[in-house]
Design an enzyme around this catalytic site. Structure first.
Site, PDB file in Angstrom:
ATOM      1  N   HIS A  15       0.563  -0.902   0.014  1.00 12.02           N
ATOM      2  CA  HIS A  15       0.164   0.005  -0.152  1.00 12.02           C
ATOM      3  C   HIS A  15       0.926   1.344   0.179  1.00 12.02           C
ATOM      4  O   HIS A  15       0.309   2.391  -0.453  1.00 12.02           O
ATOM      5  CB  HIS A  15      -1.068  -0.119   1.139  1.00 12.02           C
ATOM      6  N   ASP A  26       0.128  -7.563   1.409  1.00 12.86           N
ATOM      7  CA  ASP A  26       0.750  -6.046   1.596  1.00 12.86           C
ATOM      8  C   ASP A  26       2.042  -6.021   1.650  1.00 12.86           C
ATOM      9  O   ASP A  26       2.657  -5.374   2.563  1.00 12.86           O
ATOM     10  CB  ASP A  26       0.074  -5.516   2.789  1.00 12.86           C
ATOM     11  N   SER A  77       4.610   2.820   7.903  1.00 15.22           N
ATOM     12  CA  SER A  77       4.309   1.746   7.205  1.00 15.22           C
ATOM     13  C   SER A  77       5.348   1.152   6.431  1.00 15.22           C
ATOM     14  O   SER A  77       6.165   2.133   5.607  1.00 15.22           O
ATOM     15  CB  SER A  77       2.999   1.918   6.206  1.00 15.22           C
TER      16      SER A  77
END
Length: 478
Positions: A109, A139, A217
């Protein structure tokens, strides 16, 4: 005769009491101060003699020195100039060096639909990187950079168990504060959070209370030896489940993809450019998590496992002798307590791999060896895309049409969410995706997956509305 009264002694007493009233509190305060000062002196002396906190600080500094050179900041650019410099940036995140060949690992992402990204190292060196592959289902993405004079791969705690209570450190770029470090402990294992916009269909996360915020992230989660045990992926906040939890701030609960899943996916991407996943061929109950108590023949409670509702004929579990009603308690040495535990462990293994499975049948443990099949692409796409569509306000169903064919119809739509704002309506019949005709749910989900919907690409969708055909576009923010 007049009585003679002596006032001298009384006056002395009164003066003495007055002196005590005035001087006494001051003496008490003075004594309290002396005692406080003595405690401070003793505490300073004890702290000078005990260097435990200094040693902890020194160890924490060494972790930073070990990890920082292997951590990168990732800028995802939409446009690049002729000189390769980014002219506009859409998002940013973190990553880390996987090997000496220049492979960088981050979240899918983070890179979204980009083909190229800008990678910055802690020493300020900035290079362009090419996205090798991004696997939206876990992911995980791999970016390749030219190592140039060299890169320092992250140390990895491969095959080492992770325990609740262990101290961990999270690295990344929260709110674009690059190369930040935070500290916490492992708060839980095997978590299956509502992760907002992520399409991760195989969750088995490490939960930690280390401060993780937007920008972390893709960053590294390491242990007290500076070895990677996971990759930061999501934040839990008090937001509505339908919203993206990555847009909030840290509430003391964050999640990381475990290293075992990362290595399985990344090694396959590097070796073959694609990801294949193991498949058992069983189903669970449609209700709940599939977890049930495990009872011995004497009725004693032995723990929990996952109930096998049915076994698909001819698939891996069937060939190994698994039966409906079995309770799976271990797979390849991993305890299985929830369906998402089972799925994560199985899909981290590759098709054709033989893995040991322990089931309880009639109160007794039975050992099986299962040679895994390959996870069907249609099931994979449906499991990831269907909840993603629900998050943007769209639900679809399959309907039969005259002549024996099948069509896809929008059965539910929330006009306040993204799908409604894009022009879709309840009752629309979807006849095409990315220029390809659609017949049935399997082809619909597969077409959206092949068009990289889960990576953030905007996909053309053709719908029939009454007597007319309407061209719309569908997008899901990664």
């Amino acid at each position: 005769m007049r009585k003679i009264v002596a006032y001298g002694p009384a006056l002395v007493v009164l003066l003495s009491m007055a002196a005590v009233a005035v001087i006494g509190p001051r003496l008490v305060r003075q004594m309290a101060f002396v005692q406080s000062e003595a405690r401070v002196v003793l505490a300073r002396q004890a702290l000078q003699e005990d260097d435990i906190l200094e040693r902890i600080d020194a160890a924490t500094r060494r972790i930073a020195q070990i990890v920082e050179p292997s951590v990168v900041h990732v800028d995802v650019a939409l446009r690049f100039g002729e000189d390769g410099e980014a002219q506009s940036s859409s998002s940013s995140g973190s990553g880390w060096v996987y090997d000496a060949a220049g492979h960088i690992v981050t979240n899918a992402h983070v890179v979204g639909a980009a083909e190229n990204v800008q990678v910055e190292f802690a020493n300020g060196r900035t290079v362009m990187g090419k996205v090798v592959e991004a696997d939206a289902f876990t992911d995980i993405a791999v970016v390749r950079v030219d190592p140039g004079i060299g890169v320092i791969p992250m140390m990895r705690a491969s095959d080492a168990p992770v325990y609740v209570g262990e101290r961990v450190f999270a690295f990344g770029s929260p709110f674009n504060f690059k190369f930040s470090m935070s500290e916490g402990i492992v708060s839980g294992l095997g978590r299956n959070p509502r992760t907002g916009s992520t399409a991760n269909a195989f969750t088995n996360y490490i939960q930690t209370d280390a401060a993780v915020n937007p920008g972390n992230s893709g960053g590294a989660l390491v242990n007290v030896r500076g070895e990677l045990i996971g990759m930061n992926v999501a934040i839990a906040t008090g937001r509505e489940p339908a919203r993206s939890d990555r847009q909030g701030q840290s509430a003391g609960i964050s999640f990381a993809i475990p290293l075992g899943v990362i290595e399985s996916v990344v090694d396959q991407i590097i070796d073959t450019g694609e990801v294949r996943r193991g498949f058992l061929g069983i189903t669970r109950s449609r209700f709940g998590s599939g977890a049930v108590p495990v009872l011995g023949q004497d009725g004693a409670y032995l723990g929990r496992g996952v109930l096998v509702q049915s076994v698909t004929d001819g698939e891996a579990a069937d060939r190994a002798g698994m039966q409906a009603g079995d309770i799976i308690t271990q797979i390849d040495g991993n305890e299985i307590r929830e369906w998402h535990h089972l799925r994560s462990v199985v899909t981290a293994a590759r098709p054709g791999e033989a893995i040991p499975v322990e089931v309880f049948r009639d109160g007794e443990a039975v050992g099986l060896t299962v040679r895994l099949a390959e996870f069907p692409n249609a099931v994979l796409q449906q499991d990831a895309i269907r909840p993603a569509l629900w998050r943007i306000g769209m639900g679809v169903e399959e309907q039969s049409v005259r002549g024996g064919g099948r069509s896809v119809v929008i059965e539910w739509l929330d006009p306040r969410r993204d799908a409604g704002e894009a022009g879709f309506r309840r009752g629309d019949r979807i006849v095409g995706v990315a220029g390809e005709p659609i017949e049935g749910l399997d082809s619909f989900y597969s077409a959206l997956g092949d068009a990289d919907l889960l990576r953030g690409r905007r996909v053309r969708v053709d719908v029939e509305r009454g007597e007319e055909t309407v061209l719309l576009s569908l997008a899901i923010s990664p």
